[in-house]
Write a protein that holds these residues in place. Structure first.
Motif, short mmCIF file in Angstrom:
data_model
loop_
_atom_site.label_atom_id
_atom_site.label_comp_id
_atom_site.label_asym_id
_atom_site.label_seq_id
_atom_site.Cartn_x
_atom_site.Cartn_y
_atom_site.Cartn_z
N GLU A 18 -6.38 1.54 -6.16
CA GLU A 18 -5.09 1.37 -5.50
C GLU A 18 -4.37 2.70 -5.28
O GLU A 18 -3.17 2.72 -5.00
CB GLU A 18 -4.23 0.40 -6.31
CG GLU A 18 -4.81 -1.01 -6.33
CD GLU A 18 -3.94 -2.00 -7.08
OE1 GLU A 18 -3.24 -1.56 -8.02
OE2 GLU A 18 -3.97 -3.18 -6.74
N GLU B 8 -3.14 1.55 0.24
CA GLU B 8 -4.08 1.66 -0.87
C GLU B 8 -5.47 2.02 -0.35
O GLU B 8 -5.82 1.69 0.77
CB GLU B 8 -4.17 0.35 -1.66
CG GLU B 8 -2.87 -0.08 -2.31
CD GLU B 8 -2.04 -1.01 -1.44
OE1 GLU B 8 -1.15 -1.68 -1.98
OE2 GLU B 8 -2.30 -1.06 -0.21
N GLY C 225 -6.66 4.87 -15.09
CA GLY C 225 -7.84 4.02 -15.07
C GLY C 225 -8.43 3.93 -16.46
O GLY C 225 -7.75 4.12 -17.46
N TRP D 257 -15.92 3.46 -16.07
CA TRP D 257 -14.96 4.40 -15.47
C TRP D 257 -15.54 5.82 -15.44
O TRP D 257 -15.98 6.35 -16.47
CB TRP D 257 -13.66 4.37 -16.26
CG TRP D 257 -12.61 5.35 -15.80
CD1 TRP D 257 -12.31 6.55 -16.38
CD2 TRP D 257 -11.74 5.23 -14.67
NE1 TRP D 257 -11.30 7.17 -15.70
CE2 TRP D 257 -10.92 6.38 -14.65
CE3 TRP D 257 -11.55 4.26 -13.70
CZ2 TRP D 257 -9.94 6.59 -13.67
CZ3 TRP D 257 -10.59 4.46 -12.72
CH2 TRP D 257 -9.79 5.61 -12.72
N GLN E 279 -9.34 -4.96 -7.19
CA GLN E 279 -9.64 -4.40 -8.50
C GLN E 279 -11.15 -4.35 -8.70
O GLN E 279 -11.90 -5.16 -8.15
CB GLN E 279 -9.00 -5.24 -9.61
CG GLN E 279 -7.48 -5.25 -9.59
CD GLN E 279 -6.90 -3.88 -9.87
OE1 GLN E 279 -7.36 -3.17 -10.78
NE2 GLN E 279 -5.90 -3.49 -9.10
N GLU F 38 -13.72 -5.94 -3.38
CA GLU F 38 -13.94 -5.74 -4.81
C GLU F 38 -15.16 -4.86 -5.08
O GLU F 38 -15.19 -4.10 -6.05
CB GLU F 38 -14.08 -7.09 -5.51
CG GLU F 38 -12.80 -7.92 -5.48
CD GLU F 38 -12.99 -9.29 -6.10
OE1 GLU F 38 -12.30 -9.59 -7.10
OE2 GLU F 38 -13.83 -10.07 -5.58
N HIS G 209 -13.91 2.90 -8.77
CA HIS G 209 -13.75 2.89 -10.23
C HIS G 209 -14.85 3.71 -10.90
O HIS G 209 -14.60 4.46 -11.85
CB HIS G 209 -13.77 1.44 -10.72
CG HIS G 209 -13.68 1.28 -12.20
ND1 HIS G 209 -12.49 1.06 -12.87
CD2 HIS G 209 -14.64 1.28 -13.16
CE1 HIS G 209 -12.72 0.95 -14.17
NE2 HIS G 209 -14.02 1.07 -14.38
N ASN H 86 -8.75 5.40 -9.11
CA ASN H 86 -8.03 4.13 -9.08
C ASN H 86 -8.12 3.53 -7.68
O ASN H 86 -7.70 4.17 -6.71
CB ASN H 86 -6.57 4.35 -9.47
CG ASN H 86 -5.79 3.06 -9.64
OD1 ASN H 86 -6.13 2.04 -9.03
ND2 ASN H 86 -4.75 3.10 -10.45
N THR I 226 -15.34 -5.13 -13.39
CA THR I 226 -15.86 -4.39 -14.55
C THR I 226 -16.92 -5.17 -15.33
O THR I 226 -17.61 -4.60 -16.17
CB THR I 226 -14.71 -3.99 -15.49
OG1 THR I 226 -13.97 -5.15 -15.85
CG2 THR I 226 -13.77 -3.00 -14.80
N ALA J 294 -13.88 -1.42 -4.53
CA ALA J 294 -13.05 -1.05 -5.67
C ALA J 294 -13.91 -0.65 -6.86
O ALA J 294 -13.58 0.28 -7.61
CB ALA J 294 -12.12 -2.20 -6.04
N THR J 295 -15.03 -1.33 -7.04
CA THR J 295 -15.96 -1.01 -8.13
C THR J 295 -16.58 0.36 -7.92
O THR J 295 -16.77 1.13 -8.88
CB THR J 295 -17.05 -2.10 -8.21
OG1 THR J 295 -16.43 -3.38 -8.41
CG2 THR J 295 -18.00 -1.83 -9.36
#
Length: 489
Positions: A465, A477, A53, A58, A482, A451, A458, A463, A485, A454-455
């Protein structure tokens, strides 16, 4: 050929990841390479826990407070009002200015309007449903990142199942358990619910019950504003006949026995078979969780600031929990979806219910949480997310989900709505995306619920995934998306 026992991406302590006889023979043959079983297991765990990542935001978050506004709040009547639109689209509430030039809320959110220089808003949350007009299916998608297997036209689903995808919080605490003796994941003050479907998307699913949240549901109905004063944590107390020293002696004896195990069993200590026992013991002995639950340790002024109601006191408790080391706190809006009064599900009675019930609690509580974390210097490491399963229809009195709606009501609307993110690397004073003239769809930068999840992953340095294995031993996953960002500074 060198083969590491177990399967990639799995926790070493999972039962279906135990060493087989064939694995042991393979490891035995690796001795000529100078590798023992312990070394092999260390390699396996390192491989399983590695995470690629980086980039903005992050690994900024140490904890997350997700405020789940089940029921679907109206973006048009809260924080994305529209001007120069037909009367049945325009909010009945007046727009007001905020700290950000050109950004308006409605009069229902005066406190958040003075705090929006500290958080990010996404005004372009959007997805096209496949049977997801009902609450439970949409809640499942928002909190797990996956759609449900069965959705009926009425919206009613099967109850929670061990085959379900895990709640995002369960995934986080599996990969990043707390580093102190504290409850990893707490859900309060009521379960996720639509009609008679209770708890869907609120469990660890196929990860197993070890990763379920601690459910803190004080007694009292949804209109009882004092229920948080009746928090009971009896299961976190020592029995009167078991003193701390006695319990610790038992643990010491257990450790002594373990040290006398044969070499093979001693090597398997790398599987951390005892870690859950040790963490549970530490949790009970330390009293850390019991102290965090003690809202009466806060001053009357602080409790009043958050609001003397279930929602406000839940947010105050969430702040205390993350400061004590809890990794994930999920605060569920304290009125069930598909109901009346201060539920966000405003098919009718929108004006009174928003103005006099839900919006004042929401505005006071969330604004106080953000300002409190900021003042205490903990907002930088605490991610705060406020989101519902969808928004409300641009036109009042129109059916979009098969429900009947009055002229003073809005139906379900997944095509465009708003969410809020603060802390842990998120930009401050930023509005991401934009809805169109009537708040019907994103004009730019749409963000899918996947998403958003996913954020969140992150921000923890996970990760999105990363592979997990379901009840059928199939790789999946965490979420098929993703991180956005652009939301992060």
């Amino acid at each position: 050929m060198l083969i590491i026992p177990g399967q990639p991406g799995k926790e070493p302590c999972e039962s279906r990841n135990q060493i087989s006889r064939r694995d042991l023979l393979r490891v035995g043959g690796s001795g000529m390479m100078g590798m023992g079983l312990g070394t092999m297991l260390q390699l396996q765990e390192a491989a399983a826990s590695s995470n690629e990542g980086g980039g903005p935001g992050w690994a900024k978050a140490k904890s997350v407070i997700l405020i789940f506004l089940q029921g679907g709040p109206s973006h048009l009547d809260l924080w994305d009002p529209k001007e120069n639109v037909p009367d049945n689209v325009k909010s009945v509430f007046q727009p007001i200015s905020t700290k950000l030039p050109g950004v308006q809320f409605t009069e229902l959110l005066p406190n958040l309007a003075q705090q929006n220089d500290k958080f990010t808003m996404i005004r372009s949350m959007s997805y096209t449903p496949k049977g997801l007009f009902n609450h439970t299916a949409a809640i499942y998608q928002m909190l797990t990142g996956y759609t449900t297997d069965k959705v009926s036209p009425s919206g009613q689903l099967e109850p929670p199942s061990p085959k379900d995808f895990p709640n995002f919080g369960s995934n986080i605490i599996r990969i990043q358990p707390p580093q102190v003796p504290m409850l990893p994941f707490v859900m309060l003050p009521r379960p996720l619910q639509e009609s008679n479907v209770v708890g869907k998307a609120g469990t660890a699913g196929f990860l197993g019950r070890a990763y379920d949240p601690y459910y803190l549901f004080p007694p009292g109905d949804d209109m009882d504003m004092n229920k948080m004063d009746r928090i009971s944590v009896d299961d976190l107390k020592l029995r009167p006949d078991v003193f701390t020293s006695r319990l610790q002696r038992r643990a010491s004896l257990r450790d002594t026995i373990n040290q006398g195990m044969p070499q093979l069993n001693k090597a398997v200590e790398d599987y951390k078979l005892d870690k859950y026992y040790s963490r549970a013991l530490d949790l009970v002995i330390s009293g850390r969780a019991r102290d965090a639950f003690s809202l009466d340790q806060e001053s009357d002024a602080v409790r009043d600031k958050y609001g003397r109601n279930t929602f406000g006191q839940s947010l105050l408790l969430a702040r205390r929990l993350v400061e004590a080391g809890t990794r994930v706190v999920e605060v569920v809006w304290p009125k069930v979806a598909n109901s009346n009064n201060h539920s966000w599900d405003v098919h009718s009675g929108l004006t009174n219910r928003l103005k006099n019930q839900s919006a004042p609690m929401f505005d006071q509580g969330l604004a106080s949480l953000i300002s409190d974390l900021y003042d205490r210097g903990t907002l930088d490491e605490t991610l705060v997310v406020a989101v519902g399963e969808f928004g409300r229809s641009p036109q009042r009195g129109v059916s979009t989900s098969g429900n009947s709606n009055s002229d003073d009501g809005r139906d379900h609307w997944p095509y465009c709505y708003t969410s809020l993110l603060a802390g842990a690397g998120m930009k401050r004073g930023y509005v991401h995306g934009e809805s169109d003239k009537t708040g019907s769809s994103p004009r730019k930068d749409p963000v899918h619920p996947r998403e958003l999840l996913a954020t969140i992953y992150h921000s923890f340095g996970i990760n999105p995934e990363t592979i997990v294995y379901n009840h059928l031993n199939q790789p999946r996953e965490l979420v098929k998306a993703q991180a956005v960002t652009k939301l992060m500074g």
